[in-house]
Design an enzyme around this catalytic site. Sequence first.
Site, PDB file in Angstrom:
ATOM      1  N   SER A 132       0.968  -1.118   0.223  1.00  0.00           N
ATOM      2  CA  SER A 132      -0.239  -0.095   0.501  1.00  0.00           C
ATOM      3  C   SER A 132       0.634   1.302   0.523  1.00  0.00           C
ATOM      4  O   SER A 132       1.784   1.029  -1.041  1.00  0.00           O
ATOM      5  CB  SER A 132      -0.601  -0.621   1.495  1.00  0.00           C
ATOM      6  OG  SER A 132      -1.961   0.606   1.061  1.00  0.00           O
ATOM      7  N   ASP A 169      -8.678  -3.829  -6.407  1.00  0.00           N
ATOM      8  CA  ASP A 169      -9.152  -4.666  -5.222  1.00  0.00           C
ATOM      9  C   ASP A 169      -9.214  -3.892  -4.080  1.00  0.00           C
ATOM     10  O   ASP A 169      -9.079  -3.894  -2.891  1.00  0.00           O
ATOM     11  CB  ASP A 169      -6.815  -5.159  -4.412  1.00  0.00           C
ATOM     12  CG  ASP A 169      -6.385  -3.000  -4.350  1.00  0.00           C
ATOM     13  OD1 ASP A 169      -6.893  -2.461  -4.497  1.00  0.00           O
ATOM     14  OD2 ASP A 169      -5.226  -3.538  -3.832  1.00  0.00           O
ATOM     15  N   HIS A 212      -7.417  -5.222  -0.699  1.00  0.00           N
ATOM     16  CA  HIS A 212      -6.473  -5.183  -0.845  1.00  0.00           C
ATOM     17  C   HIS A 212      -5.714  -5.363   1.064  1.00  0.00           C
ATOM     18  O   HIS A 212      -4.386  -5.085   0.198  1.00  0.00           O
ATOM     19  CB  HIS A 212      -6.409  -3.149  -0.504  1.00  0.00           C
ATOM     20  CG  HIS A 212      -5.836  -2.535  -0.287  1.00  0.00           C
ATOM     21  ND1 HIS A 212      -4.745  -1.981  -1.715  1.00  0.00           N
ATOM     22  CD2 HIS A 212      -4.381  -1.310   0.163  1.00  0.00           C
ATOM     23  CE1 HIS A 212      -3.745  -1.313  -1.507  1.00  0.00           C
ATOM     24  NE2 HIS A 212      -4.067  -0.865   0.052  1.00  0.00           N
TER      25      HIS A 212
END
Lengths: 672, 665
Positions: A255, A574, A627
């Site tokens: 991320s 995602d 995610h």
Amino acid sequence: MPLIHRKKPTEKPSSPPSEEVVVPDEDSQKKPHESSKSHHKKSNGGGKWSCIDSCCWFIGCVCVTWWFLLFLYNAMPASFPQYVTERITGPLPDPPGVKLKKEGLKAKHPVVFIPGIVTGGLELWEGKQCADGLFRKRLWGGTFGEVYKRPLCWVEHMSLDNVTGLDPAGIRVRAVSGLVAADYFAPGYFVWAVLIANLAHIGYEEKNMYMAAYDWRLSFQNTEVRDQTLSRMKSNIELMVSTNGGKKAVIVPHSMGVLYFLHFMKWVEAPAPMGGGGGPDWCAKYIKAVMNIGGPFLGVPKAVAGLFSAEAKDVAVARAIAPGFLDTDIFRLQTLQHVMRMTRTWDSTMSMLPKGGDTIWGGLDWSPEKGHTCCGKKQKSNETCGEAGENGVSKTKPVNYGRIISFGKEVAEAAPSEINNIDFRGAVKGQSIPNHTCRDVWTEYHDMGIAGIKAIAEYKVYTADEAIDLLHYVAPKMMARGSAHFSYGIADDLDDPKYQQPKYWSNPLETKLPNAPEMEIYSLYGVGIPTERAYVYKLNQSPDSCIPFQIFTSAHEEDEDSCLKAGVYNVDGDETVPVLSAGFMCAKAWRGKTRFNPSGIKTYIREYNHSPPANLLEGRGTQSGAHVDIMGNFALIEDIMRVAAGGNGSDIGHDQVHSGIFEWSERIDLKL
Amino acid sequence: MSPLLRFRKLSSFSEDTINPKPKQSATVEKPKRRRSGRCSCVDSCCWLIGYLCTAWWLLLFLYHSVPVPAMLQAPESPGTRLSRDGVKAFHPVILVPGIVTGGLELWEGRPCAEGLFRKRLWGASFSEILRRPLCWLEHLSLDSETGLDPPGIRVRAVPGLVAADYFAPCYFAWAVLIENLAKIGYEGKNLHMASYDWRLSFHNTEVRDQSLSRLKSKIELMYATNGFKKVVVVPHSMGAIYFLHFLKWVETPLPDGGGGGGPGWCAKHIKSVVNIGPAFLGVPKAVSNLLSAEGKDIAYARSLAPGLLDSELLKLQTLEHLMRMSHSWDSIVSLLPKGGEAIWGDLDSHAEEGLNCIYSKRKSSQLSLSNLHKQNYSLKPVSRVKEPAKYGRIVSFGKRASELPSSQLSTLNVKELSRVDGNSNDSTSCGEFWSEYNEMSRESIVKVAENTAYTATTVLDLLRFIAPKMMRRAEAHFSHGIADDLDDPKYGHYKYWSNPLETKLPDAPEMEMYCLYGVGIPTERSYIYKLATSSGKCKSSIPFRIDGSVDGDDVCLKGGTRFADGDESVPVISAGFMCAKGWRGKSRFNPSGMDTFLREYKHKPPGSLLESRGTESGAHVDIMGNVGLIEDVLRIAAGASGQEIGGDRIYSDVMRMSERISIKL
């Protein structure tokens, strides 16, 4: 003795029960009736006492059963749940760690994890009076118990200084260090734990795994200024490489950690006062591969909505379900406003704003994802989705993803010529403040006045570039602070000396990759989940609310397959990062020798198709593409482990693409 | 009574409604009533539990909601006070934990340890000991040949401050100190816990985990990122000798197995080493631990409930298992008394001579100390007449042997005694585990124990005789002698680095060495042993026992153990001698003449239960909560020198004792 004592007196007054005992020939049906009668009588006699007693009795029963079950649970062999699962779902596949160990893989390259935003724990080192007893306790992560106990105190401690973006006076909240920083986000909610456990199977341990935890609220350069986090990371990588026999490190950012590591790679080679002074070949010397998981290289549209109105899809959905609840002033909660005030002090949220402007994210009438058809969430299997897409091209209207924010659904769908914009940028900010009660919450909206709010709503449509301008207009102080640390453009000439400033280092479109031809860059991300891409907004009519804009949650499309859901246009991704942001750099901008990648570092794209867990027993699934849940995806873990054990991109099978990323990248016209 | 009564009625009814069976009145009546009686018992149990739970929750709720009354509030912590006085974080601080206090977690294990991945095996709640004791022992033991991991098992030190802030829940080790440091501005970037696997020998921590390299890199990093301020190192207990090892290792060049920091490394990076309760010269406790896996506490327990620990009931063999585990840990050997008879006394004389221990029972240390000194000076002749305790005999077999003049002792030389292995048939039933005692014949055991006493030097021979494999393995890593010539090239070997009597301190004249330790608690100094009588059909595998029945007239001898002044674990002489004499001024052990300071903290037991472990304790671990000590550490970390915090502060007899020890300086 006490028992006897108790029994004796019961004989006397227990005439109804003795009756019942003496005449047991009576129908059993009568008994409940009788007992209820006596029950009634008894409660007449001393209702208060017996009520308390039976309460106590009930609690006692519950406690005893609870303890008993707890005991059974503790006495249960550890493999029991697995056994049950296997019984129901059939044998589970070996976790990748076990499988690869059987293949003979061994720990080779040291591994560095870089957690993303939100997932890393933060703990208190110095606080105000109200946070007594929380020293070195987690404020962020863990159970979040303090949020409920003392919400305002918590918000105060989690916020940073409005002006500097650093600690407020008298408060020190720091990142938890070590693997514990982000292995579990909350109890039972893994982030890195599965990956760590699998790596441990092939011989990894503390000495060759390192979690580069940092305070994710700060801007990247400030983590170095305040905590020397970048220096520590450099020193740790150097140490691990030297103690592991000179084998280069494999970096696994997740991320926002992806952007953080981009920043690091520039920082470490920059000369000393501003950078780490590692010299121009530091990355070539110490880094084998960067395996970005779900990287928002080009930002996420979610960040716009988050900063603009402190909401995202989840909040919008919640609002649609229980309208008025979040916005009302009952209990004087002002939840959203407080959340907004807090998140606006965090510089890091601004690192995630969409980068590259209209060139990347599309303009009024085009977007790279044009022609993408959304398959409804309902459809589990992916094949049917693809078919539906092909058949349904004529059915569904093309979506203008380029319009990141539009006021009203009609505007979102109108042809560009029909929209007449009135420029908001020059609009005078009125002094008339609609609501005085909001003053105690610092959101900058009260500086804007009604005229400013109107001007914004009348502009109707905002593309990626304009959304940044919009934020500059709405929250000038915050953006002034943020733009000292981040930049969202595309560089015309990368050799321009201005790009040596730290604020450009985390934008892949304004920096060059380091000169390290042997390095590899992977982009690993999930696909197959609708992901926020553009929003339909409305003016907030409610007089109590301090945030004048809201996602227009009733903007729906009748069609099941529509991309528009509760005011949000979705695209493939995602759940958080759209495919475009995660994949474009590796698919096109860094592919081969380009101006962004002068040494021709090899890039690979690995997409993982989302398939939700089959049943509850699987928890968050081993094939998820979401995610955070993707960190438990077996295929992804296997890829990482193979690279960590010495494999390279061709060993794990080059690109693996499910989405239309290459096609979409083609449409983006960017000088390379 | 009335609620009870009514309650029973209710229960008997509910019972009836649940079982609407009875058909025959007369015959059924009796059992039925019994049943209902039993049921009401269950019910009233439930009721009682519910009652207790509710009351508990109510109290808990009240406890949390009611503010703490002022009288119960803790006094202001030194950190708050110093922070108000303007003391600010200055030097980066490195904490080095000692033996036992650091947490260990599992990274790879056998099937029996499933689900414990990255859970603490050592430290925290220790719940796994109760659940699967044998599995736990297996995982914490090291390989008896190599002293490293057994195949298939990886247990590693917990990293970071959490490694040793609390040893068990609510039992602080470093937590109080950390909290106070944080008050004057310390945080993760300038405060580091150098945790290491304390079971390994010091050299092996580098071989297996690169702990020393990591410590070096960490110190260099903290030095650089904190504006090139030197670091203050705070080792505790065994951490003190671990850090001595580090000081030597870091300046040794790379090809010789060192860290390659070069000769000026310590002078450049280290401001001072603040040793808390340092076990520089070892502890006698380690001897009894290795000899019979027991200490004072276990000897007491045995005298209270004889036979319980030794019995074969439940096939527990607790001590034997513990012994096997601790024999696989090299680090315990590092704590054996160093310096031999020159330091710890020979058969007849010892450094603590003339010291009486009347102090242990007294609550007020003020009183006891004055008494102690009076005794020392005025009653000396008396105590001489009353034949002084012979501390030098660290292990003596039988009380007689511990008091006899040396001429009457048997002149057995263990070195010359040939070990007769074999005929271990009689112990096969207990031979489930490895202990080198099993391979020893009864005759040699008896011979070793007959009317003999062992000093610090000869006790090593005894251990070598009893457990040759363990000592061979461990003595490749540790040495316990005194160097004649420190320039002898053999002292370049790493096994000498942790012995302060066989290494020189680094060439860093500006560095400071502190010895901070508690005094005023009786501390194990020597033991009286007996042969274990074999109980039951299976001979106990540990043939020696502390003779818990031996009690002296005074408190110096109790439960087979002789006590001297100290902090409950480390005698004063071990903690203080190096700073008091061995390193004082320019000596051959301290060629650059760095300053040494002695700071003693008089033990004062907590005044009430509310104080829990007290803020003025001098006990080995509890001293980390001692306000005086914390203040000293904070001031040093904030930049004060030894003179500024008041130089030496001495309550015990350490200076006089050191005088009596004659070693070449």
